[in-house]
Design a protein around this motif. Structure first.
Motif, PDB file in Angstrom:
ATOM      1  N   CYS A  87      40.980  51.769  44.562  1.00  0.00           N
ATOM      2  CA  CYS A  87      39.896  50.880  44.131  1.00  0.00           C
ATOM      3  C   CYS A  87      39.662  50.980  42.625  1.00  0.00           C
ATOM      4  N   ASP A  88      39.657  52.194  42.102  1.00  0.00           N
ATOM      5  CA  ASP A  88      39.411  52.386  40.676  1.00  0.00           C
ATOM      6  C   ASP A  88      40.521  51.751  39.845  1.00  0.00           C
ATOM      7  N   ALA A  89      41.779  51.984  40.230  1.00  0.00           N
ATOM      8  CA  ALA A  89      42.906  51.454  39.461  1.00  0.00           C
ATOM      9  C   ALA A  89      42.954  49.936  39.524  1.00  0.00           C
ATOM     10  N   SER A  96      41.082  44.428  32.912  1.00  0.00           N
ATOM     11  CA  SER A  96      41.690  44.892  31.667  1.00  0.00           C
ATOM     12  C   SER A  96      41.923  43.772  30.655  1.00  0.00           C
ATOM     13  N   LEU A  97      42.386  42.628  31.094  1.00  0.00           N
ATOM     14  CA  LEU A  97      42.682  41.542  30.151  1.00  0.00           C
ATOM     15  C   LEU A  97      41.406  40.896  29.629  1.00  0.00           C
ATOM     16  N   ILE A  98      40.407  40.780  30.480  1.00  0.00           N
ATOM     17  CA  ILE A  98      39.126  40.212  30.040  1.00  0.00           C
ATOM     18  C   ILE A  98      38.509  41.112  28.978  1.00  0.00           C
ATOM     19  N   GLU A  99      38.551  42.415  29.204  1.00  0.00           N
ATOM     20  CA  GLU A  99      37.974  43.356  28.245  1.00  0.00           C
ATOM     21  C   GLU A  99      38.755  43.393  26.934  1.00  0.00           C
ATOM     22  N   ALA A 100      40.061  43.121  27.002  1.00  0.00           N
ATOM     23  CA  ALA A 100      40.899  43.144  25.799  1.00  0.00           C
ATOM     24  C   ALA A 100      41.076  41.756  25.197  1.00  0.00           C
ATOM     25  N   GLY A 101      40.285  40.794  25.643  1.00  0.00           N
ATOM     26  CA  GLY A 101      40.451  39.416  25.206  1.00  0.00           C
ATOM     27  C   GLY A 101      40.403  39.248  23.699  1.00  0.00           C
ATOM     28  N   GLY A 102      39.419  39.859  23.048  1.00  0.00           N
ATOM     29  CA  GLY A 102      39.283  39.740  21.595  1.00  0.00           C
ATOM     30  C   GLY A 102      40.497  40.286  20.866  1.00  0.00           C
ATOM     31  N   LEU A 103      41.019  41.420  21.324  1.00  0.00           N
ATOM     32  CA  LEU A 103      42.179  42.040  20.684  1.00  0.00           C
ATOM     33  C   LEU A 103      43.433  41.194  20.887  1.00  0.00           C
ATOM     34  N   LEU A 104      43.590  40.638  22.085  1.00  0.00           N
ATOM     35  CA  LEU A 104      44.769  39.820  22.371  1.00  0.00           C
ATOM     36  C   LEU A 104      44.758  38.513  21.588  1.00  0.00           C
ATOM     37  N   GLN A 105      43.585  38.007  21.283  1.00  0.00           N
ATOM     38  CA  GLN A 105      43.497  36.779  20.500  1.00  0.00           C
ATOM     39  C   GLN A 105      43.863  36.996  19.040  1.00  0.00           C
ATOM     40  N   LYS A 106      43.753  38.233  18.563  1.00  0.00           N
ATOM     41  CA  LYS A 106      44.039  38.537  17.162  1.00  0.00           C
ATOM     42  C   LYS A 106      45.414  39.156  16.957  1.00  0.00           C
ATOM     43  N   ASN A 107      45.973  39.738  18.016  1.00  0.00           N
ATOM     44  CA  ASN A 107      47.258  40.436  17.894  1.00  0.00           C
ATOM     45  C   ASN A 107      48.216  39.961  18.989  1.00  0.00           C
ATOM     46  N   PRO A 108      49.468  39.687  18.630  1.00  0.00           N
ATOM     47  CA  PRO A 108      50.448  39.213  19.622  1.00  0.00           C
ATOM     48  C   PRO A 108      51.032  40.354  20.459  1.00  0.00           C
ATOM     49  N   LEU A 109      50.161  41.105  21.121  1.00  0.00           N
ATOM     50  CA  LEU A 109      50.616  42.212  21.961  1.00  0.00           C
ATOM     51  C   LEU A 109      50.858  41.726  23.382  1.00  0.00           C
ATOM     52  N   PRO A 110      51.819  42.314  24.088  1.00  0.00           N
ATOM     53  CA  PRO A 110      52.041  41.944  25.491  1.00  0.00           C
ATOM     54  C   PRO A 110      50.812  42.303  26.332  1.00  0.00           C
ATOM     55  N   ALA A 116      48.439  48.204  32.104  1.00  0.00           N
ATOM     56  CA  ALA A 116      49.081  49.503  32.302  1.00  0.00           C
ATOM     57  C   ALA A 116      48.184  50.629  31.817  1.00  0.00           C
ATOM     58  N   ARG A 117      47.516  50.416  30.681  1.00  0.00           N
ATOM     59  CA  ARG A 117      46.589  51.421  30.155  1.00  0.00           C
ATOM     60  C   ARG A 117      45.513  51.755  31.176  1.00  0.00           C
ATOM     61  N   ALA A 118      44.898  50.736  31.759  1.00  0.00           N
ATOM     62  CA  ALA A 118      43.809  50.957  32.706  1.00  0.00           C
ATOM     63  C   ALA A 118      44.290  51.666  33.967  1.00  0.00           C
ATOM     64  N   GLY A 165      47.021  45.093  40.108  1.00  0.00           N
ATOM     65  CA  GLY A 165      46.040  45.023  39.030  1.00  0.00           C
ATOM     66  C   GLY A 165      46.400  43.959  38.011  1.00  0.00           C
ATOM     67  N   TYR A 166      47.681  43.862  37.666  1.00  0.00           N
ATOM     68  CA  TYR A 166      48.124  42.859  36.695  1.00  0.00           C
ATOM     69  C   TYR A 166      47.991  41.450  37.271  1.00  0.00           C
ATOM     70  N   LEU A 167      48.360  41.288  38.536  1.00  0.00           N
ATOM     71  CA  LEU A 167      48.211  39.982  39.191  1.00  0.00           C
ATOM     72  C   LEU A 167      46.755  39.536  39.188  1.00  0.00           C
ATOM     73  N   LEU A 168      45.863  40.431  39.565  1.00  0.00           N
ATOM     74  CA  LEU A 168      44.439  40.087  39.604  1.00  0.00           C
ATOM     75  C   LEU A 168      43.876  39.882  38.194  1.00  0.00           C
ATOM     76  N   ALA A 169      44.424  40.586  37.201  1.00  0.00           N
ATOM     77  CA  ALA A 169      43.973  40.401  35.824  1.00  0.00           C
ATOM     78  C   ALA A 169      44.285  38.996  35.337  1.00  0.00           C
ATOM     79  N   VAL A 170      45.469  38.496  35.673  1.00  0.00           N
ATOM     80  CA  VAL A 170      45.839  37.127  35.299  1.00  0.00           C
ATOM     81  C   VAL A 170      44.952  36.113  36.019  1.00  0.00           C
TER      82      VAL A 170
END
Length: 266
Positions: A87-89, A96-110, A116-118, A165-170
């Motif tokens: 459940c935690d993972a 994870s992607l929602i929380e990193a939204g600002g960073l992803l908009q400024k940097n072309p990171l995968p 994976a970090r989360a 987790g990645y599927l649900l993040a998308v």
């Protein structure tokens, strides 16, 4: 599955960055707490200790014949801790992607780096706890060779959490309602798995419902190894691999179709 292979390659090439991000994620979880780095470990550990205290010591509750263990608390701990890890993972990976939204908009990171970090940060908390529980239960079966299967189960659970987790993040990036729905399913999922009761106690005509939970097979595997000292049956491996295959196919489609719009959704 070309798209998923590209995601895996991106994750591997940035593995050093993932490790740095994971350590920062772990540090963020206990920043400002009195217990420091121990706090993320104390929460789940105290929860399973409460199960044992209440059901085995205070009420001395026992399961019926045919159960993997007679003591209720002893039975609960083996299934509840992997479920909490799942459940935690999954929940943290989903957000994870929602929380990193600002960073992803400024940097072309995968984007996969942040999921994976989360998931890895969660694994670094619950993995040692699961191994600690294994050390407690292992003497009951004289440390037999079935314990070797525990490592395989832990790796399969980690991979399942990463893919799911990645599927649900998308999906959450595209539709925020996903978060509410999945959180509800995670809250009731423990009742639709052989964690609170053995599979044999569930009505036979409705047992198929339990197999809709991706953790049912894995929990059975943990119970076989830690409670009975036996190697998990083939069904545990087949069902788990089937869940991994289905999740991988869905993830491949989701990533392929969302690649151009994902950052805009965030």
């Amino acid at each position: 599955m070309v798209t998923l292979s590209q995601e895996a390659n991106a994750l591997w090439r940035a593995r050093a960055l993932v490790w740095v991000l994971t350590r920062r994620e772990l540090a963020a979880r206990h920043t400002g707490t009195a217990a420091g780095v121990l706090w993320p470990y104390l929460q789940p550990l105290l929860t399973v200790a409460a199960y044992y205290l209440v059901f085995d010591i205070v009420f001395a509750m026992r399961l019926g014949e045919g159960a993997p263990a007679r003591a209720v608390g002893t039975f609960l701990v083996v299934g509840a801790l992997p479920w909490m890890a799942f459940c935690d993972a999954v929940a943290r990976g989903m957000n994870s992607l929602i929380e990193a939204g600002g960073l992803l908009q400024k940097n072309p990171l995968p984007p996969v780096l942040f999921t994976a970090r989360a998931v890895l940060a969660s694994a670094l908390i619950y993995g040692p706890l699961l191994l600690l529980v294994a050390l407690v239960y292992a003497p009951l079966h004289s440390f037999n060779t079935a314990l070797l299967g525990l490592g395989a189960l832990l790796l399969l659970q980690l991979l399942l959490c990463l893919l799911l987790g990645y599927l649900l993040a998308v999906l959450a990036a595209a539709l925020r309602d996903t978060v509410q729905l999945v959180n509800f399913l995670l809250s009731v999922g423990i009742y639709l798995s052989p964690i609170l009761f053995p599979l044999s106690l569930f009505p036979e005509n409705w047992r198929w419902v339990l197999w809709l939970n991706p953790m049912t097979a894995l929990v059975q595997g943990y119970q076989q190894i830690l409670l009975q000292g036996a190697w998990p049956p083939a069904s545990v491996w087949y069902v788990t691999l089937a869940w991994l295959a289905v999740t991988a196919v869905l993830l491949n489609v989701a990533v392929k179709r969302s690649r151009d719009q994902l950052v805009d959704w965030l």
